[in-house]
Design a protein around this motif. Structure first.
Motif, PDB file in Angstrom:
ATOM      1  N   UNK A 119       0.827  -1.198   0.000  1.00  0.00           N
ATOM      2  CA  UNK A 119       0.000   0.000   0.000  1.00  0.00           C
ATOM      3  C   UNK A 119       0.868   1.258   0.000  1.00  0.00           C
ATOM      4  N   UNK A 120       0.543   2.173  -0.916  1.00  0.00           N
ATOM      5  CA  UNK A 120       1.194   3.482  -0.979  1.00  0.00           C
ATOM      6  C   UNK A 120       0.169   4.548  -0.599  1.00  0.00           C
ATOM      7  N   UNK A 121       0.545   5.401   0.353  1.00  0.00           N
ATOM      8  CA  UNK A 121      -0.343   6.465   0.813  1.00  0.00           C
ATOM      9  C   UNK A 121       0.015   7.784   0.131  1.00  0.00           C
ATOM     10  N   UNK A 122      -0.942   8.684   0.056  1.00  0.00           N
ATOM     11  CA  UNK A 122      -0.729   9.968  -0.614  1.00  0.00           C
ATOM     12  C   UNK A 122       0.072  10.945   0.233  1.00  0.00           C
ATOM     13  N   UNK A 174       4.689   4.195   2.637  1.00  0.00           N
ATOM     14  CA  UNK A 174       4.644   2.857   2.029  1.00  0.00           C
ATOM     15  C   UNK A 174       4.632   1.803   3.131  1.00  0.00           C
ATOM     16  N   UNK A 175       3.586   0.987   3.166  1.00  0.00           N
ATOM     17  CA  UNK A 175       3.469  -0.089   4.142  1.00  0.00           C
ATOM     18  C   UNK A 175       3.111  -1.394   3.426  1.00  0.00           C
ATOM     19  N   UNK A 176       3.524  -2.492   4.044  1.00  0.00           N
ATOM     20  CA  UNK A 176       3.094  -3.810   3.590  1.00  0.00           C
ATOM     21  C   UNK A 176       2.303  -4.468   4.716  1.00  0.00           C
ATOM     22  N   UNK A 177       1.194  -5.080   4.359  1.00  0.00           N
ATOM     23  CA  UNK A 177       0.307  -5.717   5.327  1.00  0.00           C
ATOM     24  C   UNK A 177       0.280  -7.220   5.034  1.00  0.00           C
ATOM     25  N   UNK A 178       0.848  -8.025   5.952  1.00  0.00           N
ATOM     26  CA  UNK A 178       0.937  -9.468   5.773  1.00  0.00           C
ATOM     27  C   UNK A 178      -0.094 -10.125   6.681  1.00  0.00           C
ATOM     28  N   UNK A 204       4.421  -3.961   8.000  1.00  0.00           N
ATOM     29  CA  UNK A 204       5.850  -3.737   7.753  1.00  0.00           C
ATOM     30  C   UNK A 204       6.030  -2.315   7.231  1.00  0.00           C
ATOM     31  N   UNK A 205       6.816  -1.513   7.947  1.00  0.00           N
ATOM     32  CA  UNK A 205       7.063  -0.134   7.537  1.00  0.00           C
ATOM     33  C   UNK A 205       8.177  -0.083   6.501  1.00  0.00           C
ATOM     34  N   UNK A 223       0.582   7.488   9.686  1.00  0.00           N
ATOM     35  CA  UNK A 223       0.777   6.576  10.816  1.00  0.00           C
ATOM     36  C   UNK A 223      -0.394   5.599  10.825  1.00  0.00           C
ATOM     37  N   UNK A 224      -0.092   4.313  10.707  1.00  0.00           N
ATOM     38  CA  UNK A 224      -1.139   3.297  10.602  1.00  0.00           C
ATOM     39  C   UNK A 224      -1.316   2.609  11.944  1.00  0.00           C
ATOM     40  N   UNK A 225      -2.548   2.554  12.419  1.00  0.00           N
ATOM     41  CA  UNK A 225      -2.841   1.905  13.698  1.00  0.00           C
ATOM     42  C   UNK A 225      -2.766   0.389  13.545  1.00  0.00           C
ATOM     43  N   UNK A 226      -2.415  -0.325  14.633  1.00  0.00           N
ATOM     44  CA  UNK A 226      -2.359  -1.791  14.574  1.00  0.00           C
ATOM     45  C   UNK A 226      -3.697  -2.381  14.119  1.00  0.00           C
ATOM     46  N   UNK A 227      -3.614  -3.500  13.394  1.00  0.00           N
ATOM     47  CA  UNK A 227      -4.804  -4.204  12.906  1.00  0.00           C
ATOM     48  C   UNK A 227      -4.713  -5.652  13.357  1.00  0.00           C
ATOM     49  N   UNK A 228      -5.752  -6.161  13.948  1.00  0.00           N
ATOM     50  CA  UNK A 228      -5.765  -7.520  14.491  1.00  0.00           C
ATOM     51  C   UNK A 228      -5.440  -8.551  13.402  1.00  0.00           C
ATOM     52  N   UNK A 229      -4.529  -9.485  13.736  1.00  0.00           N
ATOM     53  CA  UNK A 229      -4.121 -10.595  12.859  1.00  0.00           C
ATOM     54  C   UNK A 229      -3.398 -10.139  11.595  1.00  0.00           C
ATOM     55  N   UNK A 230      -2.893  -8.915  11.612  1.00  0.00           N
ATOM     56  CA  UNK A 230      -2.171  -8.380  10.450  1.00  0.00           C
ATOM     57  C   UNK A 230      -0.807  -7.878  10.896  1.00  0.00           C
ATOM     58  N   UNK A 231       0.239  -8.303  10.195  1.00  0.00           N
ATOM     59  CA  UNK A 231       1.579  -7.787  10.461  1.00  0.00           C
ATOM     60  C   UNK A 231       1.818  -6.596   9.538  1.00  0.00           C
TER      61      UNK A 231
END
Length: 329
Positions: A256-259, A279-283, A273-274, A263-271
Protein backbone atom coordinates in the motif's frame (compact mmCIF):
# COMPACT_ATOMS: atom_id res chain seq x y z
CA UNK A 1 24.18 -42.40 -2.11
CA UNK A 2 24.12 -38.61 -2.24
CA UNK A 3 27.29 -36.58 -2.76
CA UNK A 4 27.00 -35.10 0.76
CA UNK A 5 25.53 -37.21 3.56
CA UNK A 6 25.02 -35.71 7.04
CA UNK A 7 23.52 -38.03 9.65
CA UNK A 8 22.50 -37.15 13.24
CA UNK A 9 25.17 -34.48 13.53
CA UNK A 10 25.70 -32.85 16.95
CA UNK A 11 28.26 -30.44 18.36
CA UNK A 12 28.48 -28.71 21.75
CA UNK A 13 30.92 -26.22 23.27
CA UNK A 14 32.10 -25.60 26.82
CA UNK A 15 31.70 -21.92 27.60
CA UNK A 16 33.54 -20.38 30.51
CA UNK A 17 31.27 -18.78 33.10
CA UNK A 18 32.73 -16.36 35.61
CA UNK A 19 31.71 -13.27 37.49
CA UNK A 20 33.02 -9.90 36.39
CA UNK A 21 35.92 -8.07 37.96
CA UNK A 22 39.11 -9.23 39.67
CA UNK A 23 37.34 -11.42 42.30
CA UNK A 24 35.58 -13.27 39.49
CA UNK A 25 38.85 -13.71 37.61
CA UNK A 26 40.59 -15.11 40.70
CA UNK A 27 37.71 -17.47 41.47
CA UNK A 28 37.77 -18.68 37.89
CA UNK A 29 41.48 -19.48 38.13
CA UNK A 30 40.94 -21.54 41.28
CA UNK A 31 37.72 -23.31 40.34
CA UNK A 32 36.72 -22.59 36.75
CA UNK A 33 33.07 -23.05 35.87
CA UNK A 34 31.66 -23.92 32.50
CA UNK A 35 28.29 -24.30 30.90
CA UNK A 36 27.52 -26.55 27.95
CA UNK A 37 26.15 -24.91 24.82
CA UNK A 38 24.63 -27.15 22.17
CA UNK A 39 25.46 -25.51 18.85
CA UNK A 40 24.09 -28.29 16.62
CA UNK A 41 21.59 -30.93 17.71
CA UNK A 42 21.02 -34.14 15.78
CA UNK A 43 20.62 -32.71 12.27
CA UNK A 44 20.53 -34.80 9.10
CA UNK A 45 20.38 -33.87 5.42
CA UNK A 46 21.82 -34.91 2.08
CA UNK A 47 22.91 -32.92 -0.98
CA UNK A 48 23.24 -34.24 -4.51
CA UNK A 49 26.24 -33.47 -6.69
CA UNK A 50 25.73 -30.18 -8.52
CA UNK A 51 23.03 -28.86 -6.19
CA UNK A 52 22.98 -25.20 -5.13
CA UNK A 53 21.74 -24.98 -1.55
CA UNK A 54 21.08 -21.99 0.67
CA UNK A 55 21.98 -22.76 4.29
CA UNK A 56 20.56 -20.01 6.48
CA UNK A 57 19.86 -19.19 10.10
CA UNK A 58 20.12 -16.28 12.54
CA UNK A 59 23.33 -15.50 14.40
CA UNK A 60 24.03 -18.28 16.88
CA UNK A 61 21.72 -20.76 15.13
CA UNK A 62 24.51 -23.28 14.47
CA UNK A 63 24.99 -22.82 10.75
CA UNK A 64 28.65 -21.72 11.00
CA UNK A 65 29.43 -24.70 13.23
CA UNK A 66 27.78 -27.02 10.70
CA UNK A 67 29.72 -25.50 7.81
CA UNK A 68 32.99 -25.82 9.76
CA UNK A 69 32.27 -29.52 10.28
CA UNK A 70 31.42 -29.91 6.60
CA UNK A 71 34.68 -28.24 5.64
CA UNK A 72 36.67 -30.40 8.05
CA UNK A 73 37.70 -27.68 10.51
CA UNK A 74 35.70 -29.09 13.43
CA UNK A 75 35.06 -32.63 14.68
CA UNK A 76 31.44 -33.48 15.50
CA UNK A 77 30.64 -34.82 18.97
CA UNK A 78 28.37 -37.41 17.39
CA UNK A 79 26.93 -38.30 14.02
CA UNK A 80 28.70 -38.57 10.69
CA UNK A 81 29.58 -36.63 7.54
CA UNK A 82 30.55 -38.05 4.17
CA UNK A 83 31.41 -35.82 1.20
CA UNK A 84 32.07 -37.92 -1.87
CA UNK A 85 34.73 -40.37 -0.79
CA UNK A 86 35.92 -38.23 2.12
CA UNK A 87 35.15 -37.91 5.80
CA UNK A 88 36.15 -34.21 6.07
CA UNK A 89 37.38 -34.09 9.67
CA UNK A 90 39.36 -37.34 9.32
CA UNK A 91 40.94 -36.72 5.91
CA UNK A 92 41.33 -32.97 5.97
CA UNK A 93 44.64 -32.70 4.08
CA UNK A 94 43.31 -34.66 1.10
CA UNK A 95 39.84 -33.18 1.39
CA UNK A 96 40.83 -29.48 1.19
CA UNK A 97 42.10 -30.02 -2.35
CA UNK A 98 38.52 -30.79 -3.38
CA UNK A 99 36.79 -27.79 -1.79
CA UNK A 100 36.75 -24.04 -2.28
CA UNK A 101 35.77 -21.41 0.28
CA UNK A 102 34.72 -17.80 -0.35
CA UNK A 103 34.50 -15.45 2.65
CA UNK A 104 32.87 -12.12 1.92
CA UNK A 105 34.69 -10.45 4.81
CA UNK A 106 38.06 -12.15 4.38
CA UNK A 107 40.40 -12.54 1.44
CA UNK A 108 42.95 -15.15 0.45
CA UNK A 109 44.57 -12.70 -1.97
CA UNK A 110 47.87 -11.01 -1.13
CA UNK A 111 47.14 -7.35 -0.35
CA UNK A 112 50.20 -5.78 -2.00
CA UNK A 113 50.54 -8.16 -4.96
CA UNK A 114 48.75 -8.03 -8.30
CA UNK A 115 45.79 -10.38 -8.52
CA UNK A 116 47.51 -12.72 -10.95
CA UNK A 117 50.53 -13.06 -8.65
CA UNK A 118 48.18 -14.23 -5.89
CA UNK A 119 46.76 -16.72 -8.37
CA UNK A 120 50.29 -18.00 -9.03
CA UNK A 121 50.83 -18.55 -5.30
CA UNK A 122 47.62 -20.57 -5.09
CA UNK A 123 48.71 -22.55 -8.13
CA UNK A 124 51.81 -23.62 -6.20
CA UNK A 125 49.90 -24.31 -2.96
CA UNK A 126 47.36 -26.56 -4.68
CA UNK A 127 49.86 -28.04 -7.18
CA UNK A 128 47.58 -27.12 -10.06
CA UNK A 129 48.83 -28.44 -13.42
CA UNK A 130 49.92 -25.71 -15.86
CA UNK A 131 47.22 -26.46 -18.43
CA UNK A 132 44.41 -26.54 -15.85
CA UNK A 133 45.64 -23.33 -14.24
CA UNK A 134 45.91 -21.42 -17.53
CA UNK A 135 42.53 -22.64 -18.70
CA UNK A 136 40.82 -21.62 -15.46
CA UNK A 137 42.51 -18.21 -15.22
CA UNK A 138 41.60 -17.34 -18.82
CA UNK A 139 38.05 -18.61 -18.41
CA UNK A 140 37.35 -16.87 -15.09
CA UNK A 141 38.98 -13.64 -16.29
CA UNK A 142 36.52 -13.54 -19.18
CA UNK A 143 33.45 -14.68 -17.21
CA UNK A 144 34.09 -12.26 -14.34
CA UNK A 145 35.38 -9.42 -16.53
CA UNK A 146 38.70 -9.20 -14.67
CA UNK A 147 41.01 -8.27 -17.58
CA UNK A 148 41.01 -4.60 -16.56
CA UNK A 149 42.37 -5.24 -13.06
CA UNK A 150 44.04 -8.67 -12.97
CA UNK A 151 47.47 -7.01 -12.98
CA UNK A 152 46.61 -4.43 -10.30
CA UNK A 153 47.57 -4.82 -6.63
CA UNK A 154 44.66 -6.09 -4.56
CA UNK A 155 44.76 -3.01 -2.31
CA UNK A 156 43.82 -0.85 -5.31
CA UNK A 157 40.68 -2.81 -6.18
CA UNK A 158 37.12 -1.86 -5.42
CA UNK A 159 35.17 -4.22 -3.17
CA UNK A 160 33.28 -5.64 -6.15
CA UNK A 161 36.52 -6.28 -8.06
CA UNK A 162 38.13 -7.93 -5.04
CA UNK A 163 35.15 -10.21 -4.53
CA UNK A 164 35.29 -11.32 -8.16
CA UNK A 165 39.00 -12.04 -7.81
CA UNK A 166 38.41 -13.91 -4.53
CA UNK A 167 35.74 -16.09 -6.10
CA UNK A 168 38.04 -16.90 -9.01
CA UNK A 169 40.89 -17.73 -6.63
CA UNK A 170 38.73 -20.24 -4.76
CA UNK A 171 37.98 -22.08 -8.00
CA UNK A 172 41.42 -22.24 -9.63
CA UNK A 173 41.98 -25.84 -8.49
CA UNK A 174 38.59 -26.98 -9.88
CA UNK A 175 36.99 -27.99 -6.56
CA UNK A 176 33.95 -30.28 -6.49
CA UNK A 177 32.25 -28.24 -3.75
CA UNK A 178 32.37 -24.54 -2.85
CA UNK A 179 31.22 -22.90 0.37
CA UNK A 180 30.10 -19.29 -0.08
CA UNK A 181 29.95 -17.17 3.07
CA UNK A 182 28.35 -13.76 2.35
CA UNK A 183 29.79 -13.69 -1.20
CA UNK A 184 28.26 -10.31 -2.15
CA UNK A 185 28.43 -8.43 1.16
CA UNK A 186 29.02 -4.72 0.55
CA UNK A 187 29.01 -5.12 -3.24
CA UNK A 188 26.85 -2.77 -5.32
CA UNK A 189 23.81 -3.94 -7.28
CA UNK A 190 25.66 -4.33 -10.59
CA UNK A 191 28.52 -6.22 -8.95
CA UNK A 192 26.13 -8.54 -7.13
CA UNK A 193 24.36 -9.49 -10.32
CA UNK A 194 27.67 -10.15 -12.10
CA UNK A 195 28.74 -12.50 -9.28
CA UNK A 196 25.39 -14.29 -9.22
CA UNK A 197 25.44 -14.74 -13.00
CA UNK A 198 28.93 -16.25 -12.83
CA UNK A 199 27.90 -18.63 -10.05
CA UNK A 200 24.86 -19.82 -12.03
CA UNK A 201 26.91 -20.36 -15.18
CA UNK A 202 29.66 -22.25 -13.37
CA UNK A 203 27.15 -24.52 -11.70
CA UNK A 204 25.37 -25.20 -14.97
CA UNK A 205 28.56 -25.90 -16.94
CA UNK A 206 30.75 -27.67 -14.34
CA UNK A 207 28.14 -29.13 -11.95
CA UNK A 208 30.01 -27.70 -8.96
CA UNK A 209 28.13 -28.30 -5.71
CA UNK A 210 27.57 -24.98 -3.92
CA UNK A 211 26.44 -24.16 -0.38
CA UNK A 212 25.59 -20.56 0.54
CA UNK A 213 25.47 -19.03 4.00
CA UNK A 214 24.29 -15.45 3.73
CA UNK A 215 21.90 -12.91 5.21
CA UNK A 216 21.15 -11.54 1.74
CA UNK A 217 18.19 -13.63 0.62
CA UNK A 218 18.53 -12.23 -2.90
CA UNK A 219 21.78 -14.21 -3.22
CA UNK A 220 19.86 -17.38 -2.43
CA UNK A 221 16.71 -16.60 -4.40
CA UNK A 222 18.73 -15.83 -7.54
CA UNK A 223 21.08 -18.81 -7.36
CA UNK A 224 19.62 -21.67 -5.31
CA UNK A 225 16.67 -23.98 -5.83
CA UNK A 226 16.80 -25.44 -2.33
CA UNK A 227 16.79 -23.95 1.15
CA UNK A 228 17.93 -25.42 4.47
CA UNK A 229 16.96 -23.39 7.54
CA UNK A 230 18.58 -24.00 10.92
CA UNK A 231 17.56 -22.34 14.17
CA UNK A 232 18.67 -22.97 17.75
CA UNK A 233 20.86 -25.85 16.57
CA UNK A 234 18.06 -27.79 14.90
CA UNK A 235 16.95 -28.22 11.32
CA UNK A 236 13.54 -26.61 10.86
CA UNK A 237 13.14 -26.59 7.08
CA UNK A 238 14.73 -28.49 4.20
CA UNK A 239 13.11 -28.27 0.80
CA UNK A 240 12.49 -26.27 -2.34
CA UNK A 241 12.90 -22.53 -2.07
CA UNK A 242 9.30 -21.83 -3.00
CA UNK A 243 8.02 -24.66 -0.80
CA UNK A 244 8.64 -22.62 2.32
CA UNK A 245 5.67 -20.46 1.36
CA UNK A 246 3.27 -23.34 2.02
CA UNK A 247 4.44 -24.11 5.57
CA UNK A 248 1.43 -22.51 7.20
CA UNK A 249 -1.83 -20.89 6.21
CA UNK A 250 -2.79 -18.97 3.09
CA UNK A 251 -0.65 -15.87 3.17
CA UNK A 252 -1.53 -12.61 1.51
CA UNK A 253 0.31 -9.34 1.25
CA UNK A 254 -1.11 -5.92 0.50
CA UNK A 255 1.45 -3.43 -0.79
CA UNK A 256 0.00 0.00 0.00
CA UNK A 257 1.19 3.48 -0.98
CA UNK A 258 -0.34 6.46 0.81
CA UNK A 259 -0.73 9.97 -0.61
CA UNK A 260 0.93 11.53 2.44
CA UNK A 261 3.00 10.59 5.49
CA UNK A 262 0.73 8.21 7.39
CA UNK A 263 0.78 6.58 10.82
CA UNK A 264 -1.14 3.30 10.60
CA UNK A 265 -2.84 1.91 13.70
CA UNK A 266 -2.36 -1.79 14.57
CA UNK A 267 -4.80 -4.20 12.91
CA UNK A 268 -5.77 -7.52 14.49
CA UNK A 269 -4.12 -10.60 12.86
CA UNK A 270 -2.17 -8.38 10.45
CA UNK A 271 1.58 -7.79 10.46
CA UNK A 272 2.42 -4.25 9.33
CA UNK A 273 5.85 -3.74 7.75
CA UNK A 274 7.06 -0.13 7.54
CA UNK A 275 8.86 0.50 4.24
CA UNK A 276 8.76 4.27 4.69
CA UNK A 277 6.28 6.92 5.90
CA UNK A 278 4.15 6.54 2.78
CA UNK A 279 4.64 2.86 2.03
CA UNK A 280 3.47 -0.09 4.14
CA UNK A 281 3.09 -3.81 3.59
CA UNK A 282 0.31 -5.72 5.33
CA UNK A 283 0.94 -9.47 5.77
CA UNK A 284 -1.95 -11.65 6.90
CA UNK A 285 -3.47 -15.13 6.78
CA UNK A 286 -6.28 -15.23 4.25
CA UNK A 287 -8.13 -17.73 6.42
CA UNK A 288 -8.31 -15.25 9.31
CA UNK A 289 -8.57 -11.91 7.55
CA UNK A 290 -10.80 -11.25 4.55
CA UNK A 291 -8.81 -9.30 2.00
CA UNK A 292 -11.81 -7.22 0.90
CA UNK A 293 -12.53 -6.23 4.51
CA UNK A 294 -8.90 -5.17 5.04
CA UNK A 295 -8.84 -3.15 1.84
CA UNK A 296 -12.12 -1.45 2.73
CA UNK A 297 -10.79 -0.54 6.19
CA UNK A 298 -7.61 0.97 4.76
CA UNK A 299 -9.44 2.91 2.05
CA UNK A 300 -11.95 4.22 4.59
CA UNK A 301 -9.42 5.35 7.23
CA UNK A 302 -6.50 6.55 5.11
CA UNK A 303 -5.72 8.47 1.95
CA UNK A 304 -4.50 5.58 -0.23
CA UNK A 305 -2.71 6.36 -3.48
CA UNK A 306 -2.17 2.80 -4.72
CA UNK A 307 -2.74 -0.73 -3.45
CA UNK A 308 -1.47 -4.06 -4.81
CA UNK A 309 -1.93 -7.71 -3.82
CA UNK A 310 1.26 -9.77 -3.71
CA UNK A 311 2.95 -12.70 -1.94
CA UNK A 312 5.19 -12.12 1.10
CA UNK A 313 8.86 -12.37 0.18
CA UNK A 314 10.87 -15.32 1.42
CA UNK A 315 12.98 -13.12 3.70
CA UNK A 316 9.94 -12.05 5.73
CA UNK A 317 8.83 -15.67 6.01
CA UNK A 318 12.21 -16.78 7.32
CA UNK A 319 12.28 -13.86 9.74
CA UNK A 320 9.08 -15.21 11.25
CA UNK A 321 10.62 -18.65 11.54
CA UNK A 322 13.61 -17.17 13.37
CA UNK A 323 11.29 -15.42 15.78
CA UNK A 324 9.26 -18.59 16.32
CA UNK A 325 6.17 -16.78 15.12
CA UNK A 326 3.45 -18.33 12.99
CA UNK A 327 4.63 -18.61 9.41
CA UNK A 328 2.18 -16.78 7.17
CA UNK A 329 3.46 -17.94 3.83
Amino acid sequence: MSFIEVNNLSKAYRISKRKSGIPGMVANLIAPKYERKEAVRDISFSIEKGEMVGFVGPNGAGKSTTIKMLSGILYPDSGSIKVGEFVPYKQRKKYVGNIGVVFGQKSQLQWDLPVEDSFELLKAIYSIPDDVYRKNVDRFTEMLDMSGFINQPVRQLSLGQRMRADIASSLLHSPEIVFFDEPTIGVDVVGKEAIRKFIRELNREDKVTMIFTTHDMQDIEKTCNRLVVINDGTLIYDGELNGIRSLNGEARLLDVFFSEDTAVAPIKNVQIIDIDNRHRQFVFDGQKVMINDLMSELLKKYNVKDINIAEPDIESIIRKIYNREKVLA
